[in-house]
Design an enzyme around this catalytic site. Structure first.
Site, mmCIF file in Angstrom:
data_model
loop_
_atom_site.group_PDB
_atom_site.id
_atom_site.type_symbol
_atom_site.label_atom_id
_atom_site.label_comp_id
_atom_site.label_asym_id
_atom_site.label_seq_id
_atom_site.Cartn_x
_atom_site.Cartn_y
_atom_site.Cartn_z
ATOM 1 C CB CYS A 1 -0.924 -0.014 1.213
ATOM 2 S SG CYS A 1 -1.982 1.443 1.269
ATOM 3 C CB CYS B 1 -9.531 0.580 5.622
ATOM 4 S SG CYS B 1 -11.135 1.283 5.369
#
Ligand SMILES: Nc1ncnc2c1ncn2[C@@H]1O[C@H](COP(=O)(O)OP(=O)(O)OP(=O)(O)O)[C@@H](O)[C@H]1O
Length: 401
Positions: free
Chosen positions: A101, A202
């Site tokens: 990420c 998330c």
């Protein structure tokens, strides 16, 4: 004129304080919240509290009196992170989406947006530091350093950044400890001061990883096999090592995973898919009654078999070394990249927050052979090894096996 910085505001305490410090230091600061996940666009419905987080980010930006924007990066996130996760698990490897990420989203797509907003730098609330020096050719070389708070150091997650990405990165809270960050947030009356730390990805939210993976990787019943610690495969390896006459042979043996066959042990249970499991995993096997707990020592997605062993001292769980294939070696410090034939000692870790361990790296034509002074537990293909000199992260690589 003040330099412009876009700070990734996640709605958490770390990035709130990062933004505050930048304002204090005189930067022109813009807060940017990214939506990584959308109802329905990725996976599990209604599990991600991003609306609350983006609200908190907005409130912090208002309090700091800085402009604020949201960007929807859920498509890019799906393509670069979620799909990678599924394909890695499908192949029986254990991916690290947090490392990816940073390389692929925060310091790539997000960074491009920041630069298009006229930013000189992108700042994040990671616990790590950066500095630089000028080399003999007059070129600036950037260094990625561990955060001062040893408990929170997040350099591991940034281990795939390039010199180019680092050159534009700022880590304002890297010199602080977490309690200091919380104190500053409280002093500044930031709404995030007492907010709990975010947990994991998330888009997974509160869902357990196997449930998330089941969205795309269909359950498939298979055997859980227990391999005894006295199995011949371990004695054979010791014998092979003694016989090995060249350094190459020794390295090959020390760094290769054991190759198990279903006949190497007895069946102790069933599982719903080898691709849901990770080496070193203890929970979720659903097999009880053994004197010592069972650990996953290997998975084979081809035969759909999970191999387990009893206790954390099982020889199948603890290996001296691992290999990184040539195309998966990354040098943050490109100027220190090893040449074929070179051998070097570093301190390294194979997972986030693991204490650093002494390692010798051997650069060969087909990859980097990493041999630890002490055996390492739970070496998993797909995870990252990161190596350091003191508190500087020098490079990283994907563990091949
Ligand atoms: N949705 C997001 N939008 C913008 N930036 C983000 C977002 N999520 C994370 N970041 C940035 O990445 C940093 C590290 O993210 P991580 O998920 O590790 O959060 P954290 O350490 O709990 O930090 P925080 O307390 O700021 O949430 C954050 O401090 C923030 O700068």
């Amino acid at each position: 004129m003040a330099k412009r910085v876009v700070v990734g505001l996640s709605g958490g305490v770390d990035s709130s304080v990062a933004a505050h410090l930048l304002v204090e230091q005189g930067y022109e600061v813009i807060g940017l919240f990214m939506i990584n996940w959308h109802d329905g666009s990725v996976t599990i419905q209604g599990e991600c509290p991003w609306i609350d987080d983006s609200n908190d980010a907005l409130l912090v930006a208002n309090k700091l009196n800085i402009p604020f924007q949201s960007v929807d990066l859920s498509e890019q996130y799906k393509e670069r992170i979620v799909d990678y996760m599924f394909s890695e698990y499908e192949a029986g490897r254990t991916p690290n989406p947090d490392v990816l990420c940073n390389r692929e989203v925060k310091f790539d797509v997000f960074m491009d947006i920041a630069l298009s907003l006229g930013a000189d730098y992108v700042a994040m609330g990671h616990y790590c530091r950066k500095d630089s020096f000028i080399d003999e050719n007059g070129k600036e070389v950037f260094r990625l350093l561990a955060g001062v708070d040893g408990n929170k150091d997040q350099s591991y997650f940034l281990s795939q950044l390039s010199q180019e990405q680092l050159s534009k990165a700022l880590f304002p809270i890297g010199e602080l400890t977490k309690p200091q960050v919380r104190d500053i947030a409280a002093e500044q009356d930031l709404i995030t001061a007492n907010k709990k730390d975010s947990q994991g990805l998330c888009f997974i939210g509160k869902v357990k990883l196997p449930d998330f993976l089941k969205q795309q990787l269909l359950p498939k019943k298979g055997n859980i096999v227990e391999v005894s610690k006295e199995h011949q495969i371990y004695a054979d390896r010791e014998a092979e090592l003694l016989k090995a006459s060249t350094e190459e042979e020794k390295l090959e043996i020390l760094t290769s995973p054991y190759q198990y066959k279903p006949t190497y042990g007895k069946k102790v249970g069933d599982h719903q898919g080898a691709h849901y499991y990770t080496i070193g995993q203890r929970k979720g096997l659903g097999v009880g009654g053994t004197p010592l707990p069972l650990f996953v020592i290997a998975t084979d997605t081809k035969t759909n078999t999970i191999y387990t062993g009893q206790g954390d001292q099982h020889p199948g769980l603890n290996r001296q070394g691992l290999k990184v294939n040539s195309d998966e070696i990354h040098w943050v410090r490109t100027d220190l990249a090893m040449k074929v034939g070179e051998t070097r000692e570093y301190m390294a870790r194979i997972r986030y927050r693991q204490p650093l361990e002494k390692v010798t790296l051997y650069m060969k034509s087909d990859g980097l052979y990493c041999v630890f002074e002490n055996k390492q537990s739970g070496i998993s293909a797909g995870q990252f090894i990161t190596w350091y000199t003191d508190d500087e992260l020098i490079g990283s690589g994907v563990i091949a096996g």
